[in-house]
Scaffold this active site. Structure first.
Site, mmCIF file in Angstrom:
data_model
loop_
_atom_site.group_PDB
_atom_site.id
_atom_site.type_symbol
_atom_site.label_atom_id
_atom_site.label_comp_id
_atom_site.label_asym_id
_atom_site.label_seq_id
_atom_site.Cartn_x
_atom_site.Cartn_y
_atom_site.Cartn_z
ATOM 1 N N ASP A 54 -7.778 7.202 6.306
ATOM 2 C CA ASP A 54 -6.772 6.724 5.123
ATOM 3 C C ASP A 54 -7.475 5.501 4.326
ATOM 4 O O ASP A 54 -8.134 4.728 4.634
ATOM 5 C CB ASP A 54 -5.777 5.944 5.572
ATOM 6 C CG ASP A 54 -4.489 5.520 4.400
ATOM 7 O OD1 ASP A 54 -3.673 6.409 4.069
ATOM 8 O OD2 ASP A 54 -4.745 4.319 3.972
ATOM 9 N N TYR A 59 -8.791 0.336 -2.957
ATOM 10 C CA TYR A 59 -9.466 -0.051 -2.043
ATOM 11 C C TYR A 59 -10.981 -0.722 -2.544
ATOM 12 O O TYR A 59 -11.490 -1.351 -1.971
ATOM 13 C CB TYR A 59 -9.394 0.278 -0.824
ATOM 14 C CG TYR A 59 -8.066 0.448 -0.134
ATOM 15 C CD1 TYR A 59 -7.016 -0.089 -0.460
ATOM 16 C CD2 TYR A 59 -8.013 1.218 0.803
ATOM 17 C CE1 TYR A 59 -5.805 -0.176 0.160
ATOM 18 C CE2 TYR A 59 -6.682 1.544 1.499
ATOM 19 C CZ TYR A 59 -5.538 0.701 0.994
ATOM 20 O OH TYR A 59 -4.383 1.016 1.418
ATOM 21 N N LYS A 84 -5.185 7.292 -2.160
ATOM 22 C CA LYS A 84 -3.793 6.978 -3.129
ATOM 23 C C LYS A 84 -4.448 6.801 -4.610
ATOM 24 O O LYS A 84 -5.349 6.117 -4.660
ATOM 25 C CB LYS A 84 -3.195 5.873 -2.683
ATOM 26 C CG LYS A 84 -2.973 6.032 -0.950
ATOM 27 C CD LYS A 84 -2.539 4.785 -0.403
ATOM 28 C CE LYS A 84 -2.378 4.721 1.076
ATOM 29 N NZ LYS A 84 -3.782 4.254 1.548
ATOM 30 N N HIS A 117 0.552 5.350 -4.736
ATOM 31 C CA HIS A 117 0.391 4.091 -3.803
ATOM 32 C C HIS A 117 1.668 3.132 -3.773
ATOM 33 O O HIS A 117 2.141 2.817 -2.760
ATOM 34 C CB HIS A 117 -1.030 3.444 -4.199
ATOM 35 C CG HIS A 117 -1.503 2.378 -3.165
ATOM 36 N ND1 HIS A 117 -2.907 2.033 -3.142
ATOM 37 C CD2 HIS A 117 -0.999 1.701 -2.075
ATOM 38 C CE1 HIS A 117 -2.999 1.262 -2.239
ATOM 39 N NE2 HIS A 117 -1.846 1.349 -1.663
#
Length: 289
Positions: A54, A59, A84, A117
């Site tokens: 994931d 990120y 996401k 997200h």
């Protein structure tokens, strides 16, 4: 969620509402360090047996994740990769462009799962409903074109999930929520369960306070396990897919070592009833970006 017990293994999974199989344990990549540390951690996770990886555009580590995926040498069909769309990219056209960047950064030709997200909230935009709908329509298009095998949402509590479903042509396969002892979001989870939307747990181990909880410590000692392993096992027995993250190789392996013991019904109930104490406090209304 409906409990699911043994026999289990890290290679076993759940059938999503679109007929796709998803592993019952994932590896999360939030804050996994430098690009080199992230790639090494994902490589360790894959070597341990994790197949659900994931990540997220926000990120900033999709290139590192992709590097580890390629280095694994595994056939693409053996991996289940989720990413996401970032909050700054929500909307129809911008989501489609964001997806292309994600796919390019990961070095993949398709994703197994793509999520929104966070939902847009009224505090962020008076047009929040329309932006959420348009973002979801973009995901539906990606799935219809075969670029994504499954689509879902993340952090969609009822005030955002219910309006989204009014116009959605496809049902989300998952809703990724914060879920840990004391933070179980029962209204949203129950709503999703009734519609066969699987819950994934981000922050399944909560914050540091989780590890100091005497109830969890007592249950862990009874099984000769760590508090982290008890939390992950509890989530799994509740039918939730935990996605723990760690850059420590020993903890990566420990977090996967949860398939050869089982919590009793009484222990499950005790953990179910724990008051809020280890959650982040994050909710759609608290997000400002």
């Amino acid at each position: 969620m409906t409990p699911h017990n043994n026999p289990l293994s890290i290679s076993s999974g759940y059938l999503l509402n679109n007929g796709i199989l998803i592993p019952r344990l994932g590896y999360g990549t939030y804050k996994t360090g430098s690009p080199e540390e992230c790639a090494a951690a994902v490589s360790e996770a894959i070597a341990t047996g994790y197949r659900l990886i994931d990540c997220a555009a926000s990120y900033g580590n999709e290139k590192s994740v992709g590097e580890a995926l390629r280095a694994s040498g595994l056939p693409r069909c053996d991996l289940f990769v989720c990413s996401k769309v970032a909050n700054t990219e929500r909307g129809y056209d911008s989501t489609l462009r964001a997806f292309e960047r994600t796919l390019d950064d990961l070095g993949l030709t398709y994703l197994d799962l793509y999520l929104i997200h966070w939902p847009v909230t009224p505090a962020q935009s008076p047009d929040w409903r329309n932006i959420n709908d348009k973002t979801w329509q973009a995901l539906e298009r990606l799935m219809s074109e075969g670029a994504v095998r499954s689509i879902g949402v993340s952090n969609f509590t009822l005030p955002y999930l219910e309006p989204l479903l009014l116009k959605a042509r496809r049902l989300p396969v998952v809703n990724q929520l914060e879920y840990n002892p004391g933070t179980t979001q029962p209204e949203t989870v129950g709503f999703c369960e009734a519609r066969n939307i699987r819950i994934e747990a981000w922050s399944p181990l909560g914050r540091q306070r989780i590890f100091d909880n005497e109830t969890l410590r007592r249950i862990a000692e009874a099984h000769g396990r760590t508090v982290a392993q008890v939390c992950l096992r509890w989530e799994m027995q509740n039918g939730v897919i935990p996605i723990p993250k760690s850059s420590n190789p020993d903890r990566i392996r420990q977090n996967a070592d949860i398939f050869d013991f089982e919590l009793t019904a009484a222990e499950m109930r005790t953990i179910d009833l724990l008051p809020p104490f280890g959650g982040s406090g994050l909710a759609p209304e608290t997000i400002t970006f």
